[in-house]
Design a protein around this motif. Structure first.
Motif, PDB file in Angstrom:
ATOM      1  N   GLY A  55       0.795  -1.224   0.000  1.00 18.72           N
ATOM      2  CA  GLY A  55       0.000   0.000   0.000  1.00 18.72           C
ATOM      3  C   GLY A  55       0.822   1.266   0.000  1.00 18.72           C
ATOM      4  O   GLY A  55       0.297   2.349   0.240  1.00 18.72           O
ATOM      5  N   HIS A  97     -17.705  -5.079   6.810  1.00 18.65           N
ATOM      6  CA  HIS A  97     -16.438  -5.686   6.396  1.00 18.65           C
ATOM      7  C   HIS A  97     -16.079  -5.415   4.936  1.00 18.65           C
ATOM      8  O   HIS A  97     -15.160  -6.036   4.412  1.00 18.65           O
ATOM      9  CB  HIS A  97     -16.519  -7.207   6.610  1.00 18.65           C
ATOM     10  CG  HIS A  97     -16.865  -7.604   8.012  1.00 18.65           C
ATOM     11  ND1 HIS A  97     -16.019  -7.412   9.078  1.00 18.65           N
ATOM     12  CD2 HIS A  97     -18.003  -8.160   8.522  1.00 18.65           C
ATOM     13  CE1 HIS A  97     -16.595  -7.847  10.189  1.00 18.65           C
ATOM     14  NE2 HIS A  97     -17.807  -8.305   9.882  1.00 18.65           N
ATOM     15  N   PHE A 134     -14.530  -3.129   3.514  1.00 23.44           N
ATOM     16  CA  PHE A 134     -13.191  -2.594   3.274  1.00 23.44           C
ATOM     17  C   PHE A 134     -12.089  -3.527   3.761  1.00 23.44           C
ATOM     18  O   PHE A 134     -10.906  -3.211   3.622  1.00 23.44           O
ATOM     19  CB  PHE A 134     -13.028  -1.239   3.953  1.00 23.44           C
ATOM     20  CG  PHE A 134     -13.936  -0.180   3.413  1.00 23.44           C
ATOM     21  CD1 PHE A 134     -13.838   0.238   2.101  1.00 23.44           C
ATOM     22  CD2 PHE A 134     -14.915   0.384   4.211  1.00 23.44           C
ATOM     23  CE1 PHE A 134     -14.684   1.209   1.588  1.00 23.44           C
ATOM     24  CE2 PHE A 134     -15.762   1.365   3.720  1.00 23.44           C
ATOM     25  CZ  PHE A 134     -15.650   1.770   2.402  1.00 23.44           C
ATOM     26  N   ASP A 135     -12.446  -4.660   4.349  1.00 25.72           N
ATOM     27  CA  ASP A 135     -11.442  -5.582   4.854  1.00 25.72           C
ATOM     28  C   ASP A 135     -10.771  -6.312   3.701  1.00 25.72           C
ATOM     29  O   ASP A 135     -11.439  -6.761   2.754  1.00 25.72           O
ATOM     30  CB  ASP A 135     -12.070  -6.615   5.799  1.00 25.72           C
ATOM     31  CG  ASP A 135     -12.590  -5.985   7.077  1.00 25.72           C
ATOM     32  OD1 ASP A 135     -12.260  -4.806   7.314  1.00 25.72           O
ATOM     33  OD2 ASP A 135     -13.326  -6.660   7.814  1.00 25.72           O
ATOM     34  N   LEU A 136      -9.456  -6.446   3.794  1.00 23.02           N
ATOM     35  CA  LEU A 136      -8.702  -7.116   2.742  1.00 23.02           C
ATOM     36  C   LEU A 136      -9.038  -8.593   2.706  1.00 23.02           C
ATOM     37  O   LEU A 136      -9.070  -9.275   3.743  1.00 23.02           O
ATOM     38  CB  LEU A 136      -7.202  -6.924   2.985  1.00 23.02           C
ATOM     39  CG  LEU A 136      -6.259  -7.366   1.876  1.00 23.02           C
ATOM     40  CD1 LEU A 136      -6.520  -6.582   0.596  1.00 23.02           C
ATOM     41  CD2 LEU A 136      -4.808  -7.179   2.317  1.00 23.02           C
ATOM     42  N   VAL A 149     -11.292  -7.106  -2.343  1.00 26.31           N
ATOM     43  CA  VAL A 149     -10.058  -6.319  -2.402  1.00 26.31           C
ATOM     44  C   VAL A 149     -10.260  -4.970  -3.070  1.00 26.31           C
ATOM     45  O   VAL A 149      -9.604  -3.993  -2.731  1.00 26.31           O
ATOM     46  CB  VAL A 149      -8.969  -7.125  -3.137  1.00 26.31           C
ATOM     47  CG1 VAL A 149      -7.713  -6.290  -3.316  1.00 26.31           C
ATOM     48  CG2 VAL A 149      -8.649  -8.387  -2.360  1.00 26.31           C
ATOM     49  N   THR A 174     -10.909  -2.179  -0.771  1.00 29.80           N
ATOM     50  CA  THR A 174      -9.744  -1.959   0.097  1.00 29.80           C
ATOM     51  C   THR A 174      -8.758  -1.028  -0.588  1.00 29.80           C
ATOM     52  O   THR A 174      -8.216  -0.090   0.018  1.00 29.80           O
ATOM     53  CB  THR A 174      -9.058  -3.304   0.413  1.00 29.80           C
ATOM     54  OG1 THR A 174     -10.016  -4.212   0.941  1.00 29.80           O
ATOM     55  CG2 THR A 174      -7.934  -3.112   1.414  1.00 29.80           C
ATOM     56  N   ILE A 175      -8.509  -1.274  -1.864  1.00 25.16           N
ATOM     57  CA  ILE A 175      -7.608  -0.423  -2.640  1.00 25.16           C
ATOM     58  C   ILE A 175      -8.178   0.978  -2.775  1.00 25.16           C
ATOM     59  O   ILE A 175      -7.468   1.979  -2.611  1.00 25.16           O
ATOM     60  CB  ILE A 175      -7.350  -1.041  -4.026  1.00 25.16           C
ATOM     61  CG1 ILE A 175      -6.647  -2.392  -3.858  1.00 25.16           C
ATOM     62  CG2 ILE A 175      -6.534  -0.104  -4.902  1.00 25.16           C
ATOM     63  CD1 ILE A 175      -6.506  -3.162  -5.151  1.00 25.16           C
ATOM     64  N   LYS A 196     -10.253   2.555  -0.813  1.00 29.18           N
ATOM     65  CA  LYS A 196     -10.174   3.237   0.471  1.00 29.18           C
ATOM     66  C   LYS A 196      -8.764   3.781   0.709  1.00 29.18           C
ATOM     67  O   LYS A 196      -8.575   4.928   1.141  1.00 29.18           O
ATOM     68  CB  LYS A 196     -10.561   2.281   1.600  1.00 29.18           C
ATOM     69  CG  LYS A 196     -10.581   2.897   2.997  1.00 29.18           C
ATOM     70  CD  LYS A 196     -11.146   1.882   3.998  1.00 29.18           C
ATOM     71  CE  LYS A 196     -11.258   2.496   5.388  1.00 29.18           C
ATOM     72  NZ  LYS A 196      -9.951   2.704   6.027  1.00 29.18           N
ATOM     73  N   GLY A 197      -7.740   2.957   0.404  1.00 28.78           N
ATOM     74  CA  GLY A 197      -6.373   3.414   0.605  1.00 28.78           C
ATOM     75  C   GLY A 197      -6.026   4.598  -0.281  1.00 28.78           C
ATOM     76  O   GLY A 197      -5.412   5.566   0.171  1.00 28.78           O
TER      77      GLY A 197
END
Length: 519
Positions: free
Chosen positions: A219, A320, A322-324, A341, A344-345, A347-348
């Protein structure tokens, strides 16, 4: 530090060092030798340190061999051990002094105490156990060395692969820019070139990521921030996804407010984030469904809302999303995976821009809404843009050197259109010959050249008559830090990685030529 390097460089060494005064060391070695254990007796701490640097599996130290000065020397030596090493030491002490000695040496880790009188069988067994543990440490050392070697080979491979991929991209980008300059009034050409340029830009960024896989997987993605209009980013993302929506027969409704949404960020990464949200919406919306995209200003933020009429998210899965690697099943028949996933990406990336994202759903079958918030930025001062980057005031002489003929010719063609007088060369020797007769004010120089590489060419230009004032710019597929450092040391003024930004190259040449090089 030399001792640590020597220790790591030696092959597995299972000999035991015995630090003891008088005949005690020799006697101990004889006993260990009868048990098949190699041994080396030394009588002083300097001798012990020297042998330790050559390699050892364990040590036996008699307390009388240590004094107030020598004990700290061994302590300092052990503190220099590499991470894999936990050198075993057996300290032989009088029973009355065991507590004091243990307190002195225990912070160093792998220290065991034997009190006199010793049981020789127990001592031999303890040494055997220590050597077995040392062998495992050597195995760890070797695995770490293999890992580091593999990592170096990977980095070298990725650097070469990136170089080979960048080379064909460079003439593509240059040719597209030339088309824009030659057909400024042709709307169809401008549109087609714009699509192709964005594709080249995305591919170039993927190549950049290829050079640092750990940065991506952990990340640690770097941002190339600039002022931009978030509305334009939304339009580009939806345009890129339009064909896929049409293919699946899912309606894509776009509503972007007319006012600008100025933000500061990385346009490629923001477009990636929005496209990822759109991709998830498309994935879980059945044919005949609808996805709506709205971009607007809201209380000091650019707000991008993506809502769909798809499968929705179950209440227990919503916390959940946003959980990887966690997938929330959004399909009514429980056959389709969740957001996983992708979000998750997203959000980052959004958080790297100082923003946030929220996902809501009223449950299965009720669709999903994702809302991205980005802080609005002050718009930059208006700038007058021109396609003719090199300002008037005389034709600048520019030498373009690249063994990729298409790359050299297309870049020279572009510079000619912007008002430069150009010549090309396709290897290092030819570059020096052309330079001698042409006397350019700037040289755009590839590094991976035949006959003489770019570093050698730059160095020879700098030491030639009149070469000290020439602007030398590396235009190369090699983009590692060590390449830049080496280039600077031999005389490069700038280091550009292919495919280069053609909107800036002309201004860079002009400003560099007007500002003579100083050492």
């Amino acid at each position: 530090m030399q001792r640590r390097g020597s220790l790591m460089a030696e092959p597995v060494d299972e000999r035991v060092l015995v630090l003891a005064p008088g005949r005690d060391g020799a006697l101990t070695c004889r006993i260990l030798g009868e048990a098949g254990i190699g041994c080396r007796a030394v009588a002083s701490v300097p001798a012990f340190n020297e042998e330790f640097a050559r390699g050892a599996g364990a040590a036996i130290i008699a307390e009388e061999a240590l004094d107030q000065e020598s004990a700290p020397q061994i302590a300092a030596l052990l503190k220099e051990q590499p991470a894999w090493s936990d050198f075993p030491i057996i300290l032989v002490v009088r029973e009355s002094g065991a507590g004091t000695r243990l307190q002195e040496f225990s912070p160093l880790g792998n220290v065991s105490l034997f009190t006199r009188p010793m049981n020789l069988g127990a001592l031999t067994t303890a040494i055997g156990t220590a050597l077995r543990a040392r062998r495992r440490q050597y195995e760890v050392r070797n695995l770490l060395a293999e890992r580091d070697s593999a990592a170096r080979r990977k980095d070298e491979f990725l650097a070469m692969l990136a170089h080979e991929l960048r080379n064909p991209l460079a003439p593509v980008r240059t040719t597209l820019h030339v088309l824009k300059l030659r057909h400024p009034g042709d709307r169809d050409t401008q549109t087609a070139v714009g699509v192709a340029e964005r594709s080249v830009k995305h591919l170039a960024r993927l190549i950049d990521d290829l050079l640092d896989v750990s940065r991506v997987t952990l990340g640690k993605v770097g941002l190339r921030c600039e002022h931009m209009d978030a509305a334009d980013v939304v339009r580009l993302a939806t345009e890129a996804m339009g064909a896929r929506f049409a293919e699946k027969h899912v309606a894509l409704d776009i509503e972007v407010q007319s006012a600008r949404l100025p933000v500061s960020g990385d346009a490629v990464r923001l477009e990636q984030a929005i496209a990822n949200v759109l991709d998830n919406a498309l994935k879980f919306t059945p044919p005949g469904g609808k996805v709506r995209v709205r971009a607007e200003a809201d209380r000091g933020e650019a707000k991008v809302t993506v809502s769909d009429t798809g499968a929705g998210i179950a209440p227990e899965d919503l916390p959940h999303v946003f959980d990887l690697f966690v997938q929330a099943d959004r399909s009514l028949d429980r056959t389709v995976g969740g957001l996983g996933v992708g979000l998750t990406i997203v959000k980052g990336l959004v958080e790297l821009h100082g923003g946030r994202i929220a996902v809501t759903s009223d449950g299965l079958g009720a669709g999903t809404t994702a809302v991205l918030h980005l802080p609005l930025a002050e718009p930059p001062p208006s700038q007058i843009e021109t396609d003719n980057e090199v300002e008037a005031g005389g034709r600048l002489r520019v030498l373009v050197v690249d063994d990729n003929h298409d790359g050299a010719d297309s870049l020279a063609d572009f510079l000619s259109l912007t008002g430069c007088e150009t010549k090309t060369a396709y290897d290092g020797v030819e570059a020096l010959e052309v330079f001698s007769g042409f006397r350019p004010e700037a040289v755009l120089l590839d590094i991976g050249l035949p006959k003489l590489n770019g570093f050698e060419v730059a160095e020879k230009i700098r030491t030639s008559p009149g070469g000290e004032g020439v602007t030398i710019i590396a235009v190369t597929g090699y983009g590692r830090d060590e390449d830049r450092v080496r280039g600077r040391s031999v005389g490069f003024d700038h280091h550009l990685v292919k495919p280069i930004d053609l909107t800036a190259i002309g201004r860079l040449i002009t400003s560099a030529v007007r500002s003579p090089r100083t050492e």
